[in-house]
Design a protein around this motif. Structure first.
Motif, PDB file in Angstrom:
ATOM      1  N   ALA A 145       0.650   2.101   8.593  1.00  0.00           N
ATOM      2  CA  ALA A 145       0.006   1.964   9.895  1.00  0.00           C
ATOM      3  C   ALA A 145      -0.362   3.318  10.475  1.00  0.00           C
ATOM      4  CB  ALA A 145       0.920   1.214  10.869  1.00  0.00           C
ATOM      5  N   LEU A 146       0.362   4.368  10.097  1.00  0.00           N
ATOM      6  CA  LEU A 146       0.032   5.707  10.588  1.00  0.00           C
ATOM      7  C   LEU A 146       0.500   6.746   9.593  1.00  0.00           C
ATOM      8  CD1 LEU A 146       2.721   7.399  11.741  1.00  0.00           C
ATOM      9  CD2 LEU A 146       2.546   5.767  13.586  1.00  0.00           C
ATOM     10  N   ARG A 147      -0.091   7.929   9.744  1.00  0.00           N
ATOM     11  CA  ARG A 147       0.311   9.082   8.942  1.00  0.00           C
ATOM     12  C   ARG A 147      -0.074  10.337   9.690  1.00  0.00           C
ATOM     13  NH1 ARG A 147      -1.536  11.652   3.387  1.00  0.00           N
ATOM     14  NH2 ARG A 147      -3.576  11.314   4.276  1.00  0.00           N
ATOM     15  N   VAL A 148       0.878  11.252   9.846  1.00  0.00           N
ATOM     16  CA  VAL A 148       0.632  12.537  10.495  1.00  0.00           C
ATOM     17  C   VAL A 148       0.275  13.551   9.419  1.00  0.00           C
ATOM     18  CG1 VAL A 148       1.606  14.374  11.918  1.00  0.00           C
ATOM     19  CG2 VAL A 148       2.258  11.989  12.345  1.00  0.00           C
ATOM     20  N   ARG A 151       9.564   5.557  10.360  1.00  0.00           N
ATOM     21  CA  ARG A 151       9.534   5.267   8.923  1.00  0.00           C
ATOM     22  C   ARG A 151       8.949   3.882   8.660  1.00  0.00           C
ATOM     23  NH1 ARG A 151      14.531   8.141   9.047  1.00  0.00           N
ATOM     24  NH2 ARG A 151      15.658   6.183   9.383  1.00  0.00           N
ATOM     25  N   ARG A 152       9.233   2.938   9.533  1.00  0.00           N
ATOM     26  CA  ARG A 152       8.710   1.585   9.365  1.00  0.00           C
ATOM     27  C   ARG A 152       7.192   1.562   9.470  1.00  0.00           C
ATOM     28  NH1 ARG A 152       7.917  -1.844  13.671  1.00  0.00           N
ATOM     29  NH2 ARG A 152       7.717  -4.077  13.228  1.00  0.00           N
ATOM     30  N   LEU A 178       7.656  -0.156  22.225  1.00  0.00           N
ATOM     31  CA  LEU A 178       8.202   1.103  21.731  1.00  0.00           C
ATOM     32  C   LEU A 178       7.347   1.667  20.597  1.00  0.00           C
ATOM     33  CD1 LEU A 178      10.374   3.252  21.798  1.00  0.00           C
ATOM     34  CD2 LEU A 178      11.785   1.810  20.297  1.00  0.00           C
ATOM     35  N   ASP A 179       6.887   0.795  19.696  1.00  0.00           N
ATOM     36  CA  ASP A 179       5.997   1.260  18.627  1.00  0.00           C
ATOM     37  C   ASP A 179       4.729   1.879  19.200  1.00  0.00           C
ATOM     38  OD1 ASP A 179       7.548   0.405  16.380  1.00  0.00           O
ATOM     39  OD2 ASP A 179       6.938  -1.654  16.805  1.00  0.00           O
ATOM     40  N   MET A 196       0.829  -1.206   0.000  1.00  0.00           N
ATOM     41  CA  MET A 196       0.000   0.000   0.000  1.00  0.00           C
ATOM     42  C   MET A 196       0.856   1.245   0.000  1.00  0.00           C
ATOM     43  SD  MET A 196      -3.110  -0.916   2.565  1.00  0.00           S
ATOM     44  CE  MET A 196      -3.877   0.674   2.307  1.00  0.00           C
ATOM     45  N   ALA A 197       2.081   1.156   0.522  1.00  0.00           N
ATOM     46  CA  ALA A 197       2.950   2.322   0.576  1.00  0.00           C
ATOM     47  C   ALA A 197       3.322   2.817  -0.816  1.00  0.00           C
ATOM     48  CB  ALA A 197       4.220   1.994   1.365  1.00  0.00           C
TER      49      ALA A 197
END
Length: 365
Positions: free
Chosen positions: A80-83, A73-74, A38-39, A11-12
């Motif tokens: 999984a996320l986007r700001v 970045r991973r 940590l994630d 998807m990236a």
């Protein structure tokens, strides 16, 4: 304990947009994405302040700046996320939720069409593919009526529309909006992160906002796809100096004209079940129930509305048993709550700014 989920890594390769074609699961090669403590803490920190520098995030989370940058970045590469940074949506003249009933199987196509509208967000398709729910932010009554009186009635597959006005949005407290992930940040970690940016966009009145300038259009266009873009990059693309760009963005966020949002593909974080609960609450208890429910870690959005149901609750869950416990033990014990209609979602087609988690639907014909 790590959460292991399946990630649609390819998807990236597709640029995020509000009108992209939804890929099918068969289009993707999947790999295992291990989400550890940590994630999860990084997600919490970004929900608190999506533009916090990597060095600030690293200091709060107790690891190196390089490690945090690599983890970020991973998660982004796995979608999984986007700001992102968006104009404040809660100052629109008309804020509505639409429940659109369709002929069997017609909901996915209608949902895709609605994602293309700039004034529509949070497009979901209910399990069974016979209902679409979306949020409409119209700048005027005329714009509202253009969709309600002309657009939808002409769609041959639409069998009914229920319109609910948003009366009151309940905040989730000072830390985050959705905070259902394990390993929440400690008070010391929050102190190291600073005051955060999450609540501003909903708490400022329209009168207090800064007016947008022509130069802001390019600034917001960039931030709508990368809310962590550096001041140097923003300055180069907008023609302003770095210092002027930084001051302008900080002012837009601080005064509520724009706000940071972290879009999460929650299925990739271990919460594959999204459900909307349409609740009927006695008027005397509506404010108290709304505030109480908004504080629950399972909830992503809570608002009082007009209509036969008067409280909408959007929640994220691990499975059906998790949802059942939420309905029976959380909501069932609240005074004044009379009825609950629970509607699991087949897919979330559009969040605030882009498609994130719609891969369960078949591709458009």
């Amino acid at each position: 304990m790590p959460i292991i989920v399946r990630s649609a890594r390819s998807m990236a390769k597709h640029p995020a947009s509000t009108c992209e074609k939804l890929p099918s699961m068969a289009d993707h090669a999947t790999e295992t994405l291990t989400v550890d403590r940590l994630d999860r803490q990084l997600v919490h920190a970004l929900l608190h302040d999506g533009r916090a520098p990597f060095r600030t995030l690293a200091a709060a989370l107790g690891c190196s700046e390089q490690t945090i940058a690599r983890r970020y970045r991973r998660l982004c590469d796995a979608r999984a996320l986007r700001v992102i940074v968006l104009p404040n949506p809660w100052t629109a003249a008309e804020r509505l939720f639409l429940r659109i009933s369709t002929q069997p199987g017609a909901a996915p196509a209608l949902g895709r069409a609605l994602t293309r509208r700039a004034d529509v967000s949070w497009v979901t398709v209910a399990t069974g593919a016979t209902e679409v729910t979306c949020a409409l932010r119209a700048s005027s009554a005329a714009d509202r009526d253009a969709l309600l009186l002309q657009g939808l009635p002409r769609a041959s597959q639409v069998t009914g529309v229920v319109t609910l006005s948003v009366l009151q949005v309940h905040d989730h407290g000072p830390e985050t909006e959705w905070h259902g992930l394990p390993d929440p940040l400690s008070r010391e970690q929050l102190r190291l992160l600073g005051p955060g940016t999450r609540p501003h966009g909903r708490r400022r009145s329209q009168a207090a906002q800064t007016r947008f300038e022509v130069e802001d259009e390019e600034l917001l266009r960039i931030l709508a796809t990368d809310g962590r873009a550096s001041y140097a990059r923003l300055a180069a693309l907008t023609g302003r100096s770095e210092s002027a760009t930084g001051r302008r963005l900080e002012r837009l966020i601080d005064e509520g004209s724009a706000y940071l949002d972290v879009e999460l593909a929650t299925a990739l974080l271990g919460f594959p079940l999204t459900a909307t609960l349409w609740c009927t609450v006695e008027p005397a208890h509506l404010e108290a129930v709304g505030r109480e429910v908004a504080a629950y870690p399972e909830t992503a959005f809570v608002a009082a509305t007009s209509g036969r149901t008067n409280l909408i609750v959007s929640g994220l869950f691990r499975d059906g048993a998790d949802l059942y416990g939420f309905v029976t033990r959380r909501l069932g014990e609240l005074p004044g709550l009379r009825e609950i209609e629970t509607v699991p979602m087949m897919a979330v087609l559009k969040q605030q700014g882009a498609i994130m988690d719609g891969v369960r639907l078949p591709p458009a014909a």
